[in-house]
Write an enzyme that holds these catalytic residues in place. Sequence first.
Site, PDB file in Angstrom:
ATOM      1  CB  SER A   1      -2.710   0.569  -1.014  1.00  0.00           C
ATOM      2  OG  SER A   1      -3.079   0.909  -2.337  1.00  0.00           O
ATOM      3  CG  HIS A   2      -8.541   1.823  -2.526  1.00  0.00           C
ATOM      4  ND1 HIS A   2      -8.152   2.707  -1.559  1.00  0.00           N
ATOM      5  CD2 HIS A   2      -9.892   1.940  -2.611  1.00  0.00           C
ATOM      6  CE1 HIS A   2      -9.207   3.333  -1.098  1.00  0.00           C
ATOM      7  NE2 HIS A   2     -10.278   2.885  -1.718  1.00  0.00           N
TER       8      HIS A   2
END
Lengths: 212, 131
Positions: B8-9
Amino acid sequence: MAVDSAKLIDIIKAIADKITENREYLTELDSAIGDADHGINMSKGFKVVVERISGMEGKDCGTILKTVGMALVSTVGGASGPLYGTAFMRAGQAVDGKNQLNFEDLILLMEAALEGIKYRGKAGRGEKTIVDALEPAVEALKLHREKGFEAALKEAVEAAKRGMEDTKNIMAKKGRASYLGERSLGHQDPGATSCYLMIETMALQLLGDKKA
Amino acid sequence: MVGIVLVSHSPLIAEGTLDLVRQMVGDKVSIEIAAGTSDGRLGTSAEEIEKKIRKVYSGDGVLVMVDLGSAVLSAELAIENLGEPLRSAAVIADAPFVEGTIAAAIEASFGKSLAEVKAAAEGVRSYSKLG
């Protein structure tokens, strides 16, 4: 045109400076249609690039370009990391082992970079991406190669600039900007802009005093 | 058992998702997070993803869950860089991040194959939340 490893390092350092000078501008473009981090991400990435290539004068040009790619991949954070990272790694593979690059090598490595970006991003022309600046530049280099590297390089810079400016008229189909749909119209793509800045800087370095 | 990597970011998204997953499967499944940049920005790193895939790999394969844009590009690059046998043993799920991870982890906890775990993650795309 003859570029040895030391000159290549100078060109990449000049690109890093250019990106850092334009950090706010790139971020501003990205805040309009993206996640407002392109300038920050790219300048962070190129800072590490400069650290890693400093002192690599004794290495071949391919190794230097691959080092640039690997640094971008591991430090940028946004999509431009894997995209530009793949571009530089492919460019490095295209001139693997060479200690000096001529104009034909430049065409080879630019073509490889373009292919790498298109492959990684699954993107084509007209999707409001880096490809919209890079592909016209590569095409111009090839189209005008008979005129010699200086003329061809100037054409390439102009083509990249037009491609970058034209992204204002394109609806985004890739990345975060694609969520905006037609509201992305009227905005210049940050990726195409950073790509143009890199090409322009490279050309200025290669042409010396003869303005691109 | 199939391992899972959450790309994920945002570390907060990945950690929160992992909390939800651990409620269901405890520590049975090997799950690692590759989220954010090394200097604390939002983003993804192919290098970090590669490291985490190696960490959860046990011979039965690795499912990589991704959120947005660069997560996909970084994960693809990481897998290409792995070299065999890992390269063929790591696949990305085309699935919603939270629900897909939960479905995948449950499937993995029953010792299912990589193909089955991936199908479970991707299967949640057709779930209706409103019945």
